[in-house]
Scaffold this active site. Structure first.
Site, mmCIF file in Angstrom:
data_model
loop_
_atom_site.group_PDB
_atom_site.id
_atom_site.type_symbol
_atom_site.label_atom_id
_atom_site.label_comp_id
_atom_site.label_asym_id
_atom_site.label_seq_id
_atom_site.Cartn_x
_atom_site.Cartn_y
_atom_site.Cartn_z
ATOM 1 N N HIS A 240 48.588 35.582 38.313
ATOM 2 C CA HIS A 240 48.725 36.990 37.917
ATOM 3 C C HIS A 240 47.698 37.871 38.640
ATOM 4 C CE1 HIS A 240 49.708 40.271 35.058
ATOM 5 N NE2 HIS A 240 48.430 40.587 35.221
ATOM 6 N N GLU A 241 46.434 37.466 38.580
ATOM 7 C CA GLU A 241 45.387 38.286 39.182
ATOM 8 C C GLU A 241 45.480 38.287 40.715
ATOM 9 O OE1 GLU A 241 43.788 40.281 37.424
ATOM 10 O OE2 GLU A 241 44.285 39.403 35.478
ATOM 11 N N HIS B 212 47.704 41.126 41.854
ATOM 12 C CA HIS B 212 46.973 42.407 41.951
ATOM 13 C C HIS B 212 46.094 42.417 43.203
ATOM 14 C CE1 HIS B 212 48.258 43.671 38.021
ATOM 15 N NE2 HIS B 212 47.574 42.752 37.363
#
Length: 451
Positions: free
Chosen positions: A22-23, A26
């Site tokens: 997920h990170e 980003h």
């Protein structure tokens, strides 16, 4: 204790993988859009490992593995020189900011596709959804759903295995009827059956969606004979042994029915009861004391034994395995179906068709991680894919503390041509925090009530 440790380790591994994915979504899109990333952290609190790359980004693994974050340079909170302004997050266009924030959830969806792809390439041992017992007077019985038939579709949705059946039934919660398409027992023709579900009540904390409709999966014949006696269990302490044929419990004959024996054991937590068995042609009576355990909010007796089962029919078993191209197609379709199902469930949660009692929290996830990991790598991949999708969906909810909340503000900015005032954003963040904590509290309470 060992089960707890196994579940905990599996949970931490699963969560670590999914948070990293997920990170990284980003992080990667931020870098591609020229934003300076100061820190990429997996976990919170004190750092137990850190490394700084040539771009000045500090990579950290922290002690509390319950989340993560990507800290980007932002002139609203950081001291930024004139030369660095162009590399700040807030200096980017609204489209770039939307892309950076949306990249996290979409990275989770992408990971699910990859996990399912590997799963289908390796092959998943599966069982055809053959209907076993049908309960008299149930919804399934009233629709004349036939025993020994194979469910091939539910309301038009293909059902290759029991997992697909469960997902199709969950997606049908709130519908007034469900169409079962089944192959007859001779497997030569198919037929539709209309189940009237207007008064269907499904309480997942008590029973499965299948059982709530009044039918059960086909099960191979189970003998009232012991195949397993767990070491250190109440059964082992009482002297029960592998091969013992069970005759009676608490002076009640079980007539060769394992289910009757199993049901009776649950009625005697922490109570001494006689169990009569046949061993090497001789009858023995042993005193057993079933251990008290919590199951779905009730105290039941646990003995620690498993019965001998007849072999499962080979024609009911198959492996879901595909070639490189077909596996990709199947993984995309499965991910899409789960994403749409998740959004559908959120809608039904809002309308009241689905109870908040269905929400699960970290304890349920940890148990799922441990169970899937114990079954093998391919099942753990499926679990990771499912939780990754849920993580992506949750982060897209329009709560200001989540990615979806930020996206909501940016879409308003896109429409109005100016950012949402910071005071309104702060109010939103407070509301979002309260709402998120409330949902987490309900989920954890549900977890504890199921122990």
């Amino acid at each position: 204790m060992l089960e707890f440790i196994w579940n905990l380790v599996s949970f931490v591994v699963a969560l670590g993988i999914l948070i990293t994915v997920h990170e990284y979504g980003h992080f990667w899109v931020a870098r591609k859009n020229g934003v300076q990333v100061d820190r990429f952290s997996i976990g919170f609190g004190k750092a137990i490992w850190r490394k700084v790359d040539r771009h000045g980004t500090e990579f950290v693994i922290a002690m509390i593995p319950l989340g993560g974050y990507v800290k980007m340079l932002d002139s609203r909170v950081d001291d930024v020189s004139e030369a660095q302004i162009s590399r700040t997050f807030n200096a980017k266009s609204v489209y770039q900011r939307i892309a950076i924030i949306a990249a996290g959830p979409f990275a989770n969806f992408g990971f699910a596709i990859v996990a399912f792809y590997l799963m289908f390439l390796i092959g998943v041992p599966s069982v055809k959804p053959i209907i076993g017992e049908v309960t008299a007077g149930s919804i399934a019985s009233e629709a004349n759903l036939p025993r020994n038939s194979e469910i091939i579709a539910i309301s038009g949705q293909e059902t290759l295995d029991w997992q697909a059946v469960n997902l199709a039934l969950v997606s049908a919660i709130g519908d007034n009827n469900i169409i079962f398409t089944v192959k007859t027992a001779d497997r030569t023709s198919s037929q539709d059956f209309n189940l009237n579900t207007k008064n269907w009540t499904f309480a997942p904390e008590k029973e499965s969606s299948i059982a709530s409709l009044g039918f059960m999966p086909y099960r191979a014949n189970v003998q009232a004979k012991l195949a397993v006696v767990a070491a250190g269990s109440p059964a082992a302490k009482a002297g029960l042994a592998v091969g013992d044929e069970l005759l009676s419990i608490a002076d009640e004959n079980i007539n060769g029915q394992w289910q009757k024996f199993s049901d009776q054991i649950k009625l005697y937590p922490d109570k001494n009861i006689p169990v009569r068995v046949l061993r090497d042609g001789k009858e023995l009576t042993l005193n057993v004391q079933p251990e008290a355990k919590m199951q779905q909010g009730k105290v039941i007796g646990y003995l620690g034994v498993q019965p001998i089962s007849d072999p499962y029919p080979k024609e009911y078993l198959f492996e879901q395995a595909y070639g490189p191209i077909s596996a990709l197609e199947q993984s995309v379709v499965k991910t899409w179906n789960l994403v749409t199902l998740s959004f559908d469930m959120i809608g039904k949660l809002i309308t009241g068709d689905v109870s908040v009692k269905n929400l699960s929290g970290p304890i349920s996830i940890a148990q799922g991680a441990g169970n899937s990991a114990s079954y093998g790598f391919v099942y753990f991949l499926g679990f990771l894919a499912l939780i990754s999708i849920n993580l992506g969906i949750i982060n897209l909810l329009p709560l200001p503390v989540l990615d979806g909340g930020h996206l909501f503000y940016y879409f308003i900015e896109l429409l109005t041509g100016k950012p949402v005032p910071e005071k309104i954003q702060e109010i939103g963040f407070k509301f979002g925090t309260i709402a998120l904590l409330s949902l987490m509290s309900i989920a954890i309470f549900n977890d504890l009530s199921r122990l």
